[in-house]
Each structure stands twice: as C-alpha cells, then as structure tokens.
Design a protein around this motif. Structure first.
Motif, short mmCIF file in Angstrom:
data_model
loop_
_atom_site.label_atom_id
_atom_site.label_comp_id
_atom_site.label_asym_id
_atom_site.label_seq_id
_atom_site.Cartn_x
_atom_site.Cartn_y
_atom_site.Cartn_z
N GLU A 63 30.42 42.81 38.64
CA GLU A 63 29.25 42.35 39.37
C GLU A 63 29.55 40.97 39.95
OE1 GLU A 63 25.95 42.38 36.70
OE2 GLU A 63 26.18 44.51 36.21
N PRO A 64 29.53 40.81 41.27
CA PRO A 64 29.30 41.87 42.25
C PRO A 64 30.49 42.82 42.32
CG PRO A 64 29.93 39.84 43.36
CD PRO A 64 29.76 39.49 41.91
N ARG A 65 30.23 44.02 42.82
CA ARG A 65 31.29 45.02 42.91
C ARG A 65 32.39 44.55 43.86
NH1 ARG A 65 29.09 51.17 42.91
NH2 ARG A 65 27.78 51.05 41.05
N LEU A 66 33.59 44.97 43.55
CA LEU A 66 34.71 44.67 44.44
C LEU A 66 34.83 45.76 45.50
CD1 LEU A 66 37.43 43.35 41.97
CD2 LEU A 66 35.68 42.10 43.22
N GLU A 67 35.59 45.47 46.53
CA GLU A 67 35.80 46.44 47.59
C GLU A 67 36.44 47.72 47.03
OE1 GLU A 67 35.05 46.43 50.70
OE2 GLU A 67 34.40 44.36 51.03
N PRO A 68 35.89 48.89 47.36
CA PRO A 68 36.49 50.15 46.87
C PRO A 68 37.96 50.30 47.28
CG PRO A 68 34.33 50.55 47.84
CD PRO A 68 34.68 49.13 48.16
N LEU A 69 38.34 49.69 48.41
CA LEU A 69 39.71 49.82 48.91
C LEU A 69 40.56 48.60 48.58
CD1 LEU A 69 39.04 51.50 52.37
CD2 LEU A 69 39.68 52.57 50.21
N TYR A 70 40.12 47.82 47.56
CA TYR A 70 40.96 46.74 47.06
C TYR A 70 42.35 47.30 46.77
CZ TYR A 70 43.01 43.50 43.62
OH TYR A 70 43.85 42.66 42.93
N PHE A 71 43.40 46.61 47.27
CA PHE A 71 44.76 47.10 47.11
C PHE A 71 45.39 46.49 45.87
CE2 PHE A 71 49.33 46.82 47.66
CZ PHE A 71 49.66 48.10 48.06
N GLY A 72 45.91 47.34 45.02
CA GLY A 72 46.58 46.90 43.80
C GLY A 72 46.09 47.70 42.62
N ASN A 73 46.40 47.22 41.43
CA ASN A 73 45.86 47.81 40.21
C ASN A 73 44.55 47.11 39.88
OD1 ASN A 73 47.97 49.67 38.68
ND2 ASN A 73 49.12 48.01 39.66
N LEU A 74 43.52 47.89 39.61
CA LEU A 74 42.27 47.31 39.14
C LEU A 74 41.71 48.27 38.08
CD1 LEU A 74 41.28 44.58 40.13
CD2 LEU A 74 39.40 45.74 41.25
N ILE A 75 42.52 48.51 37.07
CA ILE A 75 42.17 49.46 36.02
C ILE A 75 42.28 48.80 34.65
CG2 ILE A 75 42.79 51.57 37.28
CD1 ILE A 75 45.52 51.48 35.95
N GLN A 76 41.53 49.35 33.71
CA GLN A 76 41.66 48.98 32.31
C GLN A 76 41.67 50.27 31.49
OE1 GLN A 76 38.37 46.21 31.66
NE2 GLN A 76 39.70 44.45 32.03
N SER A 77 42.21 50.16 30.30
CA SER A 77 42.34 51.33 29.43
C SER A 77 41.28 51.29 28.34
CB SER A 77 43.73 51.34 28.79
OG SER A 77 43.89 52.45 27.95
#
Length: 461
Positions: A317-331
């Motif tokens: 929050e706020p949301r990031l761009e859906p097309l943000y380039f790179g890794n934006l993940i968590q496990s």
C-alpha cells in the motif's frame, strides 16, 4: 524418442534495435536472493508456421531485437560495484539466439497420453542448463532457442532469475510474440522504477566467484503433467469450504480471478469477499500437499512444509505497478505435522494455506524486507528434509497468449532448471476455461504413490 537427433544449426547474439536510455538498475531485496537460483526456463510448443525455415528465423531474430528495445535490462549484464551492490548494467551487450532442428521429433510424440511422464526431449530445447543467475556477470541474461520439429516448433526462453520473476518473464515473452505478430506498439510496457520498499542499501555477502546451487540436481526424478478441469477444481473448492458436505460433481460457481495467486468466486453474479473463503487454487494446493505427504510415507511427527511464492505488487500500500520489472515476490511457508495434515480432512490443510495467504498483507511484506535486511541471504531452494513442497509459477500467468502469428501454443513446458523432489509449477490449462496443469517433479517412488492415490487422482482429467 530420438531426442539425440537435435542439432544446433546456428548461434548468434541479438542486440536491441535502439540504444538503451537506462544506465543501470540495482538488484532489490527480492532480486538478490535469486543469484543462487538457476535461470528460468519456460517455452511454448507451437504448430508449424506457414513460413520457410529462413523466413521463420529471420522473423524471430528481428522481433527479438525490437522486443529488447522495450526491455533494455535484458540485453545488459550484471555488475558488482566496489560497495558490493549488484546492478543490471543496461549496456546493450545483447542476448543469445540459437536455431536448432529436430526433424525426428513430432508434436504427437512430445504430447503423449496423460498417464506418461513428460518426454525428456524438452530438456534439449533450452540453453544455459544448470547456470546460476550469478553467471549473468559474464553471460547474457537471456537465451532464446528456436527448435524446428517435424510438424511444429518450440520456442524456449531462458532468463536470469535475479532479473525477472514469473510476472516479468511472461510479460517479456508475451511482448516478443506480440511484436512477431506485427504489433507497431506494445500493449504492456515494463516499468523500470526502483523507488520501492524492496530497494535497499544492504549488501548481500557472497563468496569469491559467486554462490553455489542450494540443491544437488543429481537425484533421480520423474516429471509429469497432471491436468485439472475447471469442474474438478470447483469440486475441490466446494469440498474445502464445506467439509461436512459430500463433494458435488459440479457447483454453481463461476471461476473468476482473485489475485495473482488465487481466484475469486462469484455466486449467482454477486461478488464475494475474496478473503472470506478458501480459493480454488488453495484447495488444489492442499490436495496436492496431502497426497504427496501420504505418498512419501513420512513419520506422523515429521513436519511437512508447503511453500508458495506470492506476488507482492498488489499487496503493498499503495500498490505497485503491475508491470514493475524485476522480482517482486516473497515465499510463504505453511507447516504441519504429517499426521495432523492427513488425519484431518482437506478443509483443514486448505485453511492453513488460506490463512497464510490472506495474512500476507502490506505489513507482512514490509516485515519480510526488514527481516532480510537484518540478515541478507540467498533463497534456500530445494527439499532439504524430504518433506517439502515448493509451488512455483501461476495459472494466472498469460502463457497461452504467446501467438507468434500462426496460432496459440499447443502446450507450455519447462527445461531442467530449478527442479528437485517436490518442485511443482502451476500452468493454466491449454483450453483457457479455468483449468490448471500442474507440472509435478518427484522422486520416482513418491510419484508412483501419487499416481495410486485415489483422493488425488479422482480429480485428474
């Protein structure tokens, strides 16, 4: 199957058709842990194009060059500066393109009946086998291999995992296909901004020469696709949300989208709160967790772990761009004793997964970043205690949108990268109707047990 007949005809470097306007991008808290992971290897099996071999290769080379101008980071290299920060240097160094021929392989042979394992021939349709992402300091960040078959082609794409996650990977692949179809302007331009909570000044300590893989990759494995129709998944969801009810053959639900890692169900046209019930994908994952655990014959006190990768773009929050380039993940790891998981019904395990996914909100994402910054480390990919399952990829990714100009893919398949006992990849079903394909990688004896698990197999098409 004579997979040994594959021959590399040519190999070259493809450069972007325009110079990069980006200098460099610092790897983020989500990128850096992937330096010890192997490059992502995913590709599409396509029908035979109405083009000569020369025209096909010319089209795909030119289209790749144009696509790289929209993704300049992928034509660069990794570089570690004096402070220890790893960057993508957008220096237009180019990517590798290979043209292969396998005239003795047919589409029919590559898509055997569902009871058979995935043909080993697919492993030869990709470059950079066993290459760790750290190697992007000297190797290209992308390698595309186009393999001409007897009656079709396979486009295999290998991309550095410290540079892209699944969302960015498929955006690149979709754009490549879109450009090949003749699009003048791409519809989904990547966003290269790095002003996020994931951008950190912390340094990841690495041994001289780079990290090692966190799994051996030498153990015997079987790989198989299990297909689940939309109806079967809805039956699983009904069972997970109504444990006292007998599973129905069909339900009134209309399968819709919830998020990048689950779906939201609509009942009679009225949307429900997406967090109020166990999702379809959580239900399917819980069934897999139960059945693989049973097939492993674990001690009832053994702790089992089901690990899911989640997209954080929409969780912040706020949301990031859906097309943000790179890794934006968590496990997200969910644990349970084997005995407790199996003695309860499906709804119990599904609820454990559901609670963890719902709880992974903005605050949880930020805590994960702070935790990593306090102890920078590589991502521990593998099955270290014989009781782990790792779910990767997503049926939400637009894998079948890769029409290069002569038809939708016939199948999506992966290479040998990042595979170990318990690695699962979720793909959308080829029909686009809400079905799901699970690519399951298991030890041979565990796979045999899963194939004989009625609770699981009753849902498989």
């Amino acid at each position: 199957m004579p997979s040994s007949s594959l021959v590399i005809v040519s190999r070259c470097t493809i450069f972007p058709d325009h110079k990069s306007t980006i200098n460099s991008l610092r790897l983020s808290v989500s990128d850096l842990p992937m330096l010890s992971c192997q490059y992502i290897q995913k590709g599409v099996l396509l029908p035979a194009p109405p083009l000569s071999s020369a025209d096909l290769i010319s089209l795909l080379k030119l289209s790749l060059s144009k696509t790289l101008s929209h993704f300049p980071a992928l034509a660069g290299r990794l570089q570690t500066n004096a402070a220890g920060h790893v960057h993508i240097v957008c220096n237009d160094a180019g990517v590798e393109f290979s043209h292969a021929k396998a005239p003795h392989l047919s589409v029919g042979a590559l898509l055997p009946p569902p009871e058979q394992d995935i043909p080993a021939a697919f492993r030869r349709f990709f470059q950079f086998d066993s290459t760790l992402s750290y190697a992007g300091h000297s190797k290209p960040l992308v390698a595309v291999q186009v393999t001409e078959l007897n009656d079709g082609i396979f486009v295999g794409c290998t991309v550095n995992h410290a540079v892209v996650d699944g969302t960015s990977f498929w955006n690149f692949f979709n754009t490549y296909a879109e450009v090949a179809r003749g699009a003048k302007n791409v519809s989904r331009s990547p966003v290269f901004g790095r002003d996020t909570v994931f951008d950190s000044p912390e340094v990841l300590p690495l041994p001289e020469g780079g990290p090692s893989a966190t799994f051996s990759g030498d153990e015997p494995l079987r790989e198989k696709i299990f297909r689940f129709s939309r109806e079967a998944i809805l039956r699983l969801k009904l069972r997970a949300n109504n444990p006292a009810r007998k599973p129905a053959k069909s339900g009134p639900e209309i399968l819709g989208k919830q998020s990048n890692d689950s779906w939201e169900a609509n009942y009679n046209g009225k949307k429900k709160d997406p967090t109020a019930e166990i999702s379809s994908f959580q239900s399917l994952s819980a069934q897999l967790w139960r059945s693989v655990t049973r097939a492993r014959n674990l001690n009832e006190n053994k702790t089992t772990t089901f690990r899911m990768a989640v997209n954080c773009r929409h969780r912040l929050e706020p949301r990031l761009e859906p097309l943000y380039f790179g890794n934006l993940i968590q496990s997200i790891p969910t644990t349970a004793p084997a005995g407790e998981l199996l003695s309860n019904d499906l709804s119990w395990g599904a609820d454990q997964l559901h609670r963890n996914v719902v709880a992974h909100d903005d605050a949880t994402v930020r805590r994960g970043v702070k935790d990593w910054e306090s102890n920078p480390r590589l991502f521990p990919l593998g099955n270290f205690d014989g009781a782990m399952i790792t779910m990767g990829s997503s049926p939400r990714f637009p894998m079948y949108d890769n029409d290069f100009g002569w038809g939708r893919p016939l199948a999506v398949r992966s290479g040998r990268a990042n595979k170990f006992d318990g690695k699962i990849s979720a793909f959308p079903g080829p029909d686009g109707d809400g079905g799901v394909d699970l690519e399951v990688v298991l030890a041979p004896e565990t796979m045999a047990g899963l194939e004989n698990d009625y609770e699981f197999m009753q849902y498989v098409s």
